[in-house]
Design a protein around this motif. Structure first.
Motif, PDB file in Angstrom:
ATOM      1  N   ASP A 107       0.872  -1.179   0.000  1.00  9.12           N
ATOM      2  CA  ASP A 107       0.000   0.000   0.000  1.00  9.12           C
ATOM      3  C   ASP A 107       0.903   1.221   0.000  1.00  9.12           C
ATOM      4  O   ASP A 107       1.546   1.530   0.996  1.00  9.12           O
ATOM      5  CB  ASP A 107      -0.881   0.018   1.249  1.00  9.12           C
ATOM      6  CG  ASP A 107      -2.122  -0.818   1.083  1.00  9.12           C
ATOM      7  OD1 ASP A 107      -2.525  -1.037  -0.065  1.00  9.12           O
ATOM      8  OD2 ASP A 107      -2.695  -1.243   2.107  1.00  9.12           O
ATOM      9  N   VAL A 108       0.962   1.882  -1.133  1.00 13.45           N
ATOM     10  CA  VAL A 108       1.807   3.060  -1.265  1.00 13.45           C
ATOM     11  C   VAL A 108       0.896   4.281  -1.202  1.00 13.45           C
ATOM     12  O   VAL A 108      -0.044   4.401  -1.990  1.00 13.45           O
ATOM     13  CB  VAL A 108       2.591   3.032  -2.598  1.00 13.45           C
ATOM     14  CG1 VAL A 108       3.446   4.261  -2.750  1.00 13.45           C
ATOM     15  CG2 VAL A 108       3.452   1.780  -2.665  1.00 13.45           C
ATOM     16  N   PRO A 109       1.148   5.209  -0.255  1.00 10.18           N
ATOM     17  CA  PRO A 109       0.288   6.394  -0.162  1.00 10.18           C
ATOM     18  C   PRO A 109       0.409   7.281  -1.400  1.00 10.18           C
ATOM     19  O   PRO A 109       1.388   7.218  -2.142  1.00 10.18           O
ATOM     20  CB  PRO A 109       0.803   7.112   1.086  1.00 10.18           C
ATOM     21  CG  PRO A 109       2.112   6.519   1.408  1.00 10.18           C
ATOM     22  CD  PRO A 109       2.204   5.187   0.738  1.00 10.18           C
TER      23      PRO A 109
ATOM     24  N   ASP B  38       1.005  10.371  -1.652  1.00  6.04           N
ATOM     25  CA  ASP B  38       2.105  11.346  -1.609  1.00  6.04           C
ATOM     26  C   ASP B  38       3.482  10.674  -1.537  1.00  6.04           C
ATOM     27  O   ASP B  38       4.451  11.270  -1.098  1.00  6.04           O
ATOM     28  CB  ASP B  38       1.922  12.295  -0.424  1.00  6.04           C
ATOM     29  CG  ASP B  38       1.927  11.570   0.906  1.00  6.04           C
ATOM     30  OD1 ASP B  38       1.762  10.331   0.916  1.00  6.04           O
ATOM     31  OD2 ASP B  38       2.089  12.239   1.944  1.00  6.04           O
ATOM     32  N   TRP B  39       3.561   9.438  -2.001  1.00  3.04           N
ATOM     33  CA  TRP B  39       4.804   8.677  -1.976  1.00  3.04           C
ATOM     34  C   TRP B  39       5.832   9.351  -2.874  1.00  3.04           C
ATOM     35  O   TRP B  39       5.535   9.723  -4.002  1.00  3.04           O
ATOM     36  CB  TRP B  39       4.530   7.257  -2.465  1.00  3.04           C
ATOM     37  CG  TRP B  39       5.694   6.335  -2.396  1.00  3.04           C
ATOM     38  CD1 TRP B  39       6.524   5.991  -3.412  1.00  3.04           C
ATOM     39  CD2 TRP B  39       6.171   5.631  -1.263  1.00  3.04           C
ATOM     40  NE1 TRP B  39       7.473   5.119  -2.993  1.00  3.04           N
ATOM     41  CE2 TRP B  39       7.287   4.879  -1.655  1.00  3.04           C
ATOM     42  CE3 TRP B  39       5.771   5.570   0.060  1.00  3.04           C
ATOM     43  CZ2 TRP B  39       7.995   4.073  -0.790  1.00  3.04           C
ATOM     44  CZ3 TRP B  39       6.474   4.753   0.921  1.00  3.04           C
ATOM     45  CH2 TRP B  39       7.568   4.025   0.497  1.00  3.04           C
ATOM     46  N   ASP B  40       7.050   9.489  -2.383  1.00  2.25           N
ATOM     47  CA  ASP B  40       8.098  10.090  -3.215  1.00  2.25           C
ATOM     48  C   ASP B  40       8.601   9.064  -4.229  1.00  2.25           C
ATOM     49  O   ASP B  40       8.175   7.927  -4.236  1.00  2.25           O
ATOM     50  CB  ASP B  40       9.248  10.617  -2.346  1.00  2.25           C
ATOM     51  CG  ASP B  40       9.899   9.528  -1.508  1.00  2.25           C
ATOM     52  OD1 ASP B  40       9.426   8.370  -1.558  1.00  2.25           O
ATOM     53  OD2 ASP B  40      10.878   9.829  -0.815  1.00  2.25           O
ATOM     54  N   ASP B  41       9.487   9.448  -5.072  1.00  6.06           N
ATOM     55  CA  ASP B  41       9.981   8.566  -6.130  1.00  6.06           C
ATOM     56  C   ASP B  41      11.132   7.687  -5.674  1.00  6.06           C
ATOM     57  O   ASP B  41      12.031   7.379  -6.449  1.00  6.06           O
ATOM     58  CB  ASP B  41      10.407   9.385  -7.348  1.00  6.06           C
ATOM     59  CG  ASP B  41       9.204   9.958  -8.076  1.00  6.06           C
ATOM     60  OD1 ASP B  41       8.129   9.353  -7.975  1.00  6.06           O
ATOM     61  OD2 ASP B  41       9.353  10.998  -8.737  1.00  6.06           O
TER      62      ASP B  41
ATOM     63  N   VAL C 294       9.312   1.468  -5.319  1.00  2.00           N
ATOM     64  CA  VAL C 294       8.319   0.633  -4.650  1.00  2.00           C
ATOM     65  C   VAL C 294       9.053  -0.374  -3.773  1.00  2.00           C
ATOM     66  O   VAL C 294       9.995  -1.029  -4.230  1.00  2.00           O
ATOM     67  CB  VAL C 294       7.452  -0.094  -5.696  1.00  2.00           C
ATOM     68  CG1 VAL C 294       6.469  -1.043  -5.034  1.00  2.00           C
ATOM     69  CG2 VAL C 294       6.727   0.904  -6.562  1.00  2.00           C
ATOM     70  N   PRO C 295       8.650  -0.528  -2.512  1.00  2.00           N
ATOM     71  CA  PRO C 295       9.331  -1.493  -1.656  1.00  2.00           C
ATOM     72  C   PRO C 295       9.079  -2.927  -2.125  1.00  2.00           C
ATOM     73  O   PRO C 295       8.003  -3.252  -2.614  1.00  2.00           O
ATOM     74  CB  PRO C 295       8.720  -1.248  -0.276  1.00  2.00           C
ATOM     75  CG  PRO C 295       7.471  -0.500  -0.509  1.00  2.00           C
ATOM     76  CD  PRO C 295       7.602   0.198  -1.814  1.00  2.00           C
TER      77      PRO C 295
END
Length: 150
Positions: A76-78, A80-83, A86-87
């Motif tokens: 689950d990536v919010p 406002d996730w920065d660049d 992806v984990p």
């Protein structure tokens, strides 16, 4: 006579391949009715993850304590996730009675691999690095197959 099986000039029935798609239906007949003969991508990934985790966990269970291993499709990536990217995995340390949880994210991992060997190597790398962080030791100590830079 049905138009799909009209005999050709040689006298054999001619089968129609209307749009050039070739054979339809499964290429492999299931051994158990109602169950596909070939495993899904998720089942294949789970089998790889289970073999890697079982091997590493067996060696370090006495020092690890209770650890839950899980596979999720994607993190689950919010919004406002920065660049930062992806984990591929996550480690949530246990508190109180809750066990530590190591999660592998199947879709991002598969996206970075071209074949089964690369997939096994990446899963091994992720599991070893996360467990090494948990134990506070060098990843090469956790598993001799670990190669930095994988």
């Amino acid at each position: 006579m049905d138009e799909r099986t009209l005999p050709d000039v040689s006298g054999r029935p001619r089968r129609r391949d209307r749009r050039g798609r070739g054979m339809r239906g499964p290429g492999v007949v299931p051994t158990t009715p109602g169950r596909p003969a070939l495993r899904t991508r998720r089942e294949r990934f789970d089998a790889i993850a289970l073999s890697v985790v079982a091997d590493v966990d067996r060696r370090w269970q006495d020092r690890l304590g209770p650890v839950e291993y899980a596979v999720e499709d994607a993190p689950d990536v919010p919004a406002d996730w920065d660049d930062a990217g992806v984990p591929l995995s996550a480690l949530v340390r246990g508190t109180g009675g809750a066990p530590t949880r190591l999660v592998l994210f199947r879709r991002p991992i598969e996206h970075r691999c071209e074949g089964r060997d690369e997939l096994e190597a990446l899963v091994l790398t992720l599991v070893v690095e996360q467990l090494a962080e948990l134990l506070g030791i060098d990843p090469a100590t956790v598993d001799p197959r670990y190669e930095p830079g994988d």
